[in-house]
Scaffold this motif. Structure first.
Motif, PDB file in Angstrom:
ATOM      1  N   PHE A 116     -17.455 -28.749   0.441  1.00 30.80           N
ATOM      2  CA  PHE A 116     -16.375 -29.279  -0.401  1.00 30.80           C
ATOM      3  C   PHE A 116     -15.591 -28.156  -1.081  1.00 30.80           C
ATOM      4  O   PHE A 116     -14.401 -28.316  -1.384  1.00 30.80           O
ATOM      5  CB  PHE A 116     -16.943 -30.252  -1.426  1.00 30.80           C
ATOM      6  CG  PHE A 116     -17.623 -31.427  -0.788  1.00 30.80           C
ATOM      7  CD1 PHE A 116     -16.882 -32.462  -0.238  1.00 30.80           C
ATOM      8  CD2 PHE A 116     -19.016 -31.472  -0.686  1.00 30.80           C
ATOM      9  CE1 PHE A 116     -17.509 -33.534   0.372  1.00 30.80           C
ATOM     10  CE2 PHE A 116     -19.650 -32.546  -0.069  1.00 30.80           C
ATOM     11  CZ  PHE A 116     -18.895 -33.575   0.466  1.00 30.80           C
ATOM     12  N   ALA A 117     -16.239 -27.002  -1.267  1.00 31.60           N
ATOM     13  CA  ALA A 117     -15.552 -25.865  -1.884  1.00 31.60           C
ATOM     14  C   ALA A 117     -14.670 -25.121  -0.887  1.00 31.60           C
ATOM     15  O   ALA A 117     -13.713 -24.432  -1.281  1.00 31.60           O
ATOM     16  CB  ALA A 117     -16.580 -24.907  -2.484  1.00 31.60           C
ATOM     17  N   ILE A 118     -14.985 -25.257   0.393  1.00 33.62           N
ATOM     18  CA  ILE A 118     -14.251 -24.483   1.407  1.00 33.62           C
ATOM     19  C   ILE A 118     -13.505 -25.387   2.388  1.00 33.62           C
ATOM     20  O   ILE A 118     -12.992 -24.916   3.400  1.00 33.62           O
ATOM     21  CB  ILE A 118     -15.190 -23.526   2.164  1.00 33.62           C
ATOM     22  CG1 ILE A 118     -16.236 -24.310   2.964  1.00 33.62           C
ATOM     23  CG2 ILE A 118     -15.875 -22.566   1.202  1.00 33.62           C
ATOM     24  CD1 ILE A 118     -17.116 -23.416   3.846  1.00 33.62           C
ATOM     25  N   LYS A 119     -13.436 -26.674   2.085  1.00 33.17           N
ATOM     26  CA  LYS A 119     -12.835 -27.655   2.987  1.00 33.17           C
ATOM     27  C   LYS A 119     -11.409 -27.276   3.394  1.00 33.17           C
ATOM     28  O   LYS A 119     -11.060 -27.287   4.583  1.00 33.17           O
ATOM     29  CB  LYS A 119     -12.848 -29.032   2.323  1.00 33.17           C
ATOM     30  CG  LYS A 119     -12.235 -30.153   3.155  1.00 33.17           C
ATOM     31  CD  LYS A 119     -12.374 -31.471   2.399  1.00 33.17           C
ATOM     32  CE  LYS A 119     -11.774 -32.634   3.198  1.00 33.17           C
ATOM     33  NZ  LYS A 119     -10.298 -32.516   3.329  1.00 33.17           N
ATOM     34  N   ASP A 120     -10.578 -26.930   2.437  1.00 32.48           N
ATOM     35  CA  ASP A 120      -9.181 -26.610   2.747  1.00 32.48           C
ATOM     36  C   ASP A 120      -9.091 -25.361   3.636  1.00 32.48           C
ATOM     37  O   ASP A 120      -8.257 -25.290   4.553  1.00 32.48           O
ATOM     38  CB  ASP A 120      -8.389 -26.386   1.459  1.00 32.48           C
ATOM     39  CG  ASP A 120      -8.191 -27.675   0.675  1.00 32.48           C
ATOM     40  OD1 ASP A 120      -8.374 -28.765   1.259  1.00 32.48           O
ATOM     41  OD2 ASP A 120      -7.863 -27.577  -0.525  1.00 32.48           O
ATOM     42  N   ALA A 121      -9.943 -24.375   3.382  1.00 32.48           N
ATOM     43  CA  ALA A 121      -9.931 -23.149   4.190  1.00 32.48           C
ATOM     44  C   ALA A 121     -10.360 -23.433   5.624  1.00 32.48           C
ATOM     45  O   ALA A 121      -9.813 -22.861   6.572  1.00 32.48           O
ATOM     46  CB  ALA A 121     -10.851 -22.103   3.561  1.00 32.48           C
TER      47      ALA A 121
END
Length: 508
Positions: free
Chosen positions: A311-316
């Motif tokens: 969830f912390a790196i989803k956009d990346a």
């Protein structure tokens, strides 16, 4: 360059004969080419050269080598190890040699004299079996092979060192260990598969008059990785032109894996290097690689990625052009969760290395359920876990297992080690010929994985070409480093330091 079996070589020769080139001419061409390589590699002036010839066509090649070296001032004598030549062409070449006055001895007529001759040699040319050995030699032949290998002379094998099986990695216990092997038409499996490859020394392949279209007709062969790529950068390019590589790497105590892979990715021309890493190692890595963008992610109690990292790196993940996962992440249940999340949501090629592979080995179906291109980069022990066999079995047939796994999972497999094997999902196999033992140290694989991420993300090469290019350049940079520093002291960071001049030469 293709890698052929002994049967394929015979078929190629037969097809060439149908084109009007006799086998006698092919033998003359082969022996002449081998003699030329020897003269180019070794100063034969005032050197004592002994050619040990068998009774077949490899022996015939040896007779030509002896004649050509003699014509160029070599002090040459010949030992016929197995008696008179048994093939018409070899007999013809032996006769020409005798007419020139080159001394020819039969080994078993006077073994003491023959051994004394070998003991005094500066160069020993092994032309006994070539690709023709299909069974273990008898005890008397094993004795002379062991004797030759024990001598300080420089040993040159014609096509294949005697005692080495051409079509596999298999080596007889008394095989001759060559310093230089001169191959014809194409490489044989023994030239590129350890442990056989270590008995071949430096391998130089020579053309002997076979037409390219005859070689092209033989399909499904492994190929060596060739440096036939150019890396072009348009003058109007910007950082977005060359893509975004996302590296999901590292854990507490393994910050070095992140640093090495990230530096390697950036050195390979990616537009933007983004690194997701456990928050505990962020200060260490960011201080070492200021050129990257960072996403400090939640860590678990062990200092690795927490289960909710996705969830912390989803956009990346969704915006990346390549993703590298696994270097230094640790093998935990949280690792399994994270690689599953990445493969379910990625929209770009994913390179999986190290502990990422170990996590996959717990549930290989994760790969089969993913829709993206996947590159696996196992060493033999990791490959063994994926294939549910021993590492010894993997090393006994590296090409077979790499090709099998790539086909079964629909992925590209990069089986690391001496002469790294690359097997693609469309059943092509490549063998790398760059690299050296100095690269056999922790961190080398992190550099390779980072290079793949950088080259794939840049989009300059097709994906599988980018993988092959990374493997080739990784080995070549290691070779350049070894030339400067030696093999013993070579570090993975030295590989990275030697990348810039290589890329400079490839820029179009």
């Amino acid at each position: 360059m293709k890698v052929f079996t002994s049967l394929q070589i015979k078929n190629i020769e037969d097809a060439t004969v149908l084109r009007g080139i006799s086998k006698l001419r092919l033998m003359e061409n082969a022996g002449s080419a081998a003699a030329r390589v020897i003269r180019e590699k070794i100063d034969i002036t005032d050197k004592k050269i002994v050619v040990v010839a068998g009774c077949g066509n490899n022996g015939g090649d040896g007779f030509v080598v002896a004649r050509k070296l003699y014509e160029n001032g070599g002090n040459v004598e010949v030992i016929r190890l197995l008696g008179l030549p048994q093939s018409e062409n070899a007999s013809a070449m032996c006769k020409k040699l005798m007419e020139m006055g080159v001394p020819i001895h039969d080994y078993f007529d006077n073994t003491s004299m023959s051994k004394a001759l070998l003991k005094g040699a500066d160069i020993i040319v092994d032309a006994v079996f070539g690709i023709g050995m299909n069974r273990a030699p008898d005890a008397s032949i094993c004795d002379i092979f062991s004797f030759i290998s024990s001598l300080p002379a420089l040993r040159v094998a014609i096509d294949v060192p005697s005692g080495v099986y051409a079509d596999s990695a298999k080596v007889h216990s008394h095989a001759i260990k060559a310093d230089l092997t001169v191959s014809f038409i194409g490489f044989k499996y023994c030239h590129i598969l350890p442990p056989a490859s270590s008995f071949c020394g430096e391998v130089v392949n020579c053309a002997i008059g076979v037409a390219d279209d005859v070689l092209d007709y033989i399909e499904g062969c492994p190929e060596t990785v060739e440096p036939n790529f150019v890396l072009k950068r348009d003058k109007n390019a910007h950082k977005g032109t060359f893509g975004k590589a996302l590296l999901v790497t590292g854990s507490y105590g393994m910050a070095g894996a992140t640093i090495l892979s990230l530096k390697a990715a950036l050195r390979c021309g990616v537009g933007l290097g983004v690194c997701a890493l456990p928050e505990k190692i962020y200060p260490i890595v960011a201080g070492s690689v200021p050129e990257a963008v960072y996403i400090p992610a939640p860590a678990n109690v062990n200092g690795g990625f927490a289960a909710n990292t996705y969830f912390a790196i989803k956009d990346a993940i969704e915006s990346a052009d390549s993703i590298l996962f696994g270097c230094g992440v640790g093998n935990t249940n949280d690792t399994v969760t994270l690689i599953r999340d990445i493969l379910e949501n990625a929209k770009c090629p994913v390179i999986i290395d190290a502990d990422g592979i170990n996590a996959l080995s717990r549930n290989i179906d994760i790969i089969k359920q993913s829709a993206v291109k996947i590159v696996l980069t196992p060493h033999p022990a990791e490959m063994a876990r994926l294939c549910r066999v021993s590492a010894q079995e993997i090393n006994s047939n590296r090409i077979y297992f790499a090709k099998k796994l790539a086909h079964e999972l629909g992925v590209t497999v990069v089986l690391k080690g001496a002469n790294t094997i690359i097997a693609t999902e469309d059943e092509r196999v490549f063998v790398n010929t760059t690299g050296n033992p100095g690269m056999a140290t922790g961190g080398s694989g992190d550099v390779l994985a980072g290079m793949m991420a950088g080259l794939i993300a840049s989009g300059v090469l097709p994906e599988n070409d980018a993988v092959c290019a990374a493997v080739y350049l990784h080995g070549l940079a290691g070779d350049k480093a070894a030339q400067k520093l030696g093999k013993t002291s070579l570090l993975p960071s030295d590989i990275i330091d030697n990348l810039p001049p290589l890329f400079k030469n490839l820029e179009g």
